[in-house]
Enzyme design. Structure first.
Site, short mmCIF file in Angstrom:
data_model
loop_
_atom_site.label_atom_id
_atom_site.label_comp_id
_atom_site.label_asym_id
_atom_site.label_seq_id
_atom_site.Cartn_x
_atom_site.Cartn_y
_atom_site.Cartn_z
N ASP A 454 -61.48 -1.91 118.44
CA ASP A 454 -60.30 -2.63 117.98
C ASP A 454 -59.19 -2.39 119.00
O ASP A 454 -58.70 -1.26 119.17
CB ASP A 454 -59.90 -2.10 116.60
CG ASP A 454 -58.76 -2.90 115.97
OD1 ASP A 454 -58.02 -3.56 116.71
OD2 ASP A 454 -58.61 -2.83 114.73
N HIS A 455 -58.76 -3.46 119.67
CA HIS A 455 -57.78 -3.31 120.75
C HIS A 455 -56.41 -2.90 120.22
O HIS A 455 -55.52 -2.55 121.01
CB HIS A 455 -57.68 -4.61 121.54
CG HIS A 455 -57.64 -4.39 123.02
ND1 HIS A 455 -56.84 -3.45 123.60
CD2 HIS A 455 -58.31 -4.99 124.04
CE1 HIS A 455 -57.01 -3.47 124.91
NE2 HIS A 455 -57.90 -4.39 125.21
N ARG A 456 -56.22 -2.92 118.91
CA ARG A 456 -54.94 -2.48 118.35
C ARG A 456 -54.81 -0.96 118.36
O ARG A 456 -53.69 -0.43 118.40
CB ARG A 456 -54.78 -3.00 116.92
CG ARG A 456 -54.73 -4.50 116.79
CD ARG A 456 -54.77 -4.92 115.32
NE ARG A 456 -56.00 -4.52 114.66
CZ ARG A 456 -56.28 -4.76 113.39
NH1 ARG A 456 -55.38 -5.39 112.63
NH2 ARG A 456 -57.43 -4.36 112.86
#
Length: 484
Positions: A454-456
């Site tokens: 998850d790039h968050r």
């Protein structure tokens, strides 16, 4: 004097509001004991055997196999204090016009069509007690009844006919879904000749009967039909309901389509995949690693005696060490609070393929377990998954997932993150490949590792560092000694 008590579908926990009846474990007229499992149901989380709190004789059952029941709805009634088999009038599942068929005189209690169609002997189905999805039709007794109602030569078309009804036993139908489809279209199953083995009525037979009736209605009413109503289920200009029109929309497709309901565990997985793709901005990085030394280390461990250590357990141990170094990936995103939640404990999920589809058992506190402990726990969970005996707590609240898709013989994959987790490590097959080792070309055991994250919760540098550490441990297992 016996007192009839009603047993309803209990609250199964985890906020679940409904369950699908997979298999009845008792029949009407059967004597049951207190806390005896009476039905196997499938929730969005797992298969559950539901025990009955009453002892006595089952007088009625509610719900066909394959039907969905809300929590609190009746499951069965039990005559408490009675030990004699219930009479033929005790049957409480369905009326004969719903496709049951009356039993012959002196045959004793009659159960629902779904109940008499469960168990071993199904074509393509599983034996009773396997914990797998029951597919097909009929016990050996039901098969004998079907042989007595075999259609005449030339049968196989599904146009309604005025054939003589069977002398006894239920109408030969492949599944409760077919019965429900017939009820929705107000079709009498006794007027349909099945195209399946021994006259079995398939879903396609019912759909063809719907189309045939619709075509007949269109020819009779085309001249007088001038308007269309917008109400659900109302007839259109061709005399067809909306459901019949949708059935005709598939008529031009090649072959015969099969419809598989997205519910239970399959439906829950589908919803997770959808949410993952909808909510998580995922990215994937991958690297090839030389696993020759890891395989050699495992051989030495197992040659020393004691409990065997699995390769998956070693990879799980590497994962927990990597997550200790990169805790950003052992996290989830709280959308309501708009916060990243980093978790202290590692509850490691691992993908397991079963006859019921993909499930992800969870090893609790995997960061505290040794390679031997991980091996034992993963073996236990895998066996429970294959037999459908996983509990809700063993399928929920994972924080990171290990996906060994190499068992399918593939090198790489970009898996969908197991929502609401933040990352998944994928492991491809280990195969012999040419590799530059110590400055020379050699044949080595190479594996592709992929990390979908998850790039968050982190950027590419953190994800790359995590994956590189995992690859280093695979190539040089001694690196793990730093974390012991």
């Amino acid at each position: 004097m016996a007192v009839v008590r009603e047993f309803t579908l209990p609250d199964l926990g985890e906020g679940l509001t409904e369950a699908t009846v997979v298999r009845w474990l008792v029949e009407v007229g059967e004597v049951v004991a207190v806390d005896q499992p009476v039905v196997e149901v499938e929730t969005a989380k797992a298969l559950v055997d539901v025990p009955c709190p009453y002892g006595g004789v089952v007088t009625a059952r509610f719900g066909d196999e394959g039907s969905e029941l809300p929590v609190g709805s009746p499951l069965l009634t039990v005559a408490v204090g009675s030990t004699a088999p219930a009479g033929p009038g005790a049957r409480g599942d369905r009326a004969p016009e719903e496709g049951m068929g009356e039993a012959g005189a002196g045959t004793g209690p009659t159960t629902s069509g779904a109940a008499s169609e469960s168990g071993a002997g199904k074509p393509g189905g599983a034996a009773e007690g396997s914990g797998n999805v029951l597919v097909g039709y009929g016990t050996s007794a039901a098969a004998a009844r079907r042989r007595r109602v075999r259609p005449a030569a030339g049968a196989g078309t599904a146009e309604p006919t005025r054939a003589q009804p069977p002398e006894e036993g239920p109408v030969p139908v492949i599944s409760p879904l077919v019965r429900r489809l017939a009820r929705e279209h107000d079709l009498d199953l006794r007027e349909i000749r099945g195209s399946g083995p021994e006259g079995l009525i398939l879903r396609t037979d019912v759909e063809r009967a719907v189309r045939a009736r619709s075509a007949a209605g269109a020819g009779a009413g085309a001249s007088g039909a001038t308007g269309v109503t917008g109400a659900p289920g109302a007839a259109d200009t061709y005399g067809m309901t909306g459901a019949e029109s949708r059935a005709l929309a598939y008529e031009g497709l090649p072959g015969e389509a099969e419809r598989i309901p997205l519910r239970g565990m399959r439906g829950a997985a589908a919803e997770k995949f959808r949410r993952s793709r909808q909510e998580i901005p995922d990215a994937t990085c991958w690297v090839d690693a030389d696993a020759t030394e890891l395989l050699a280390a495992r051989r030495e461990m197992n040659a020393a005696g004691g409990a065997k250590v699995s390769l998956l357990a070693l990879l799980a141990r590497i994962c927990t060490a990597a997550l200790a170094r990169y805790p950003q990936l052992n996290a989830t995103v709280d959308m309501a609070a708009n916060e990243i939640v980093r978790l202290s404990a590692v509850h490691l999920g691992f993908a397991a393929q079963t006859d019921r589809g993909l499930v992800v058992p969870v090893v609790r506190d995997a960061h505290r377990r040794t390679a031997e402990g991980l091996t034992a726990e993963m073996a236990r969970l895998t066996e429970a998954a294959r037999t459908g005996q996983l509990g809700l707590a063993e399928l929920t609240h994972g924080t990171f997932t290990l996906n060994n898709y190499g068992v399918f013989g593939v090198d790489g994959s970009t898996p969908i993150i197991n929502h609401p987790e933040a990352a998944m490590l994928g492991v491809g097959r280990i195969s012999a490949k040419p590799w530059v080792h110590e400055g020379e070309l050699a044949v080595r055991q190479v594996v592709q590792l992929s990390l979908t994250f998850d790039h968050r919760v982190c950027d590419g540098g953190t994800a790359g560092g995590f994956l590189r550490f995992v690859a280093d441990c695979v190539e040089r297992p001694a690196v793990l000694l730093r974390t012991v």
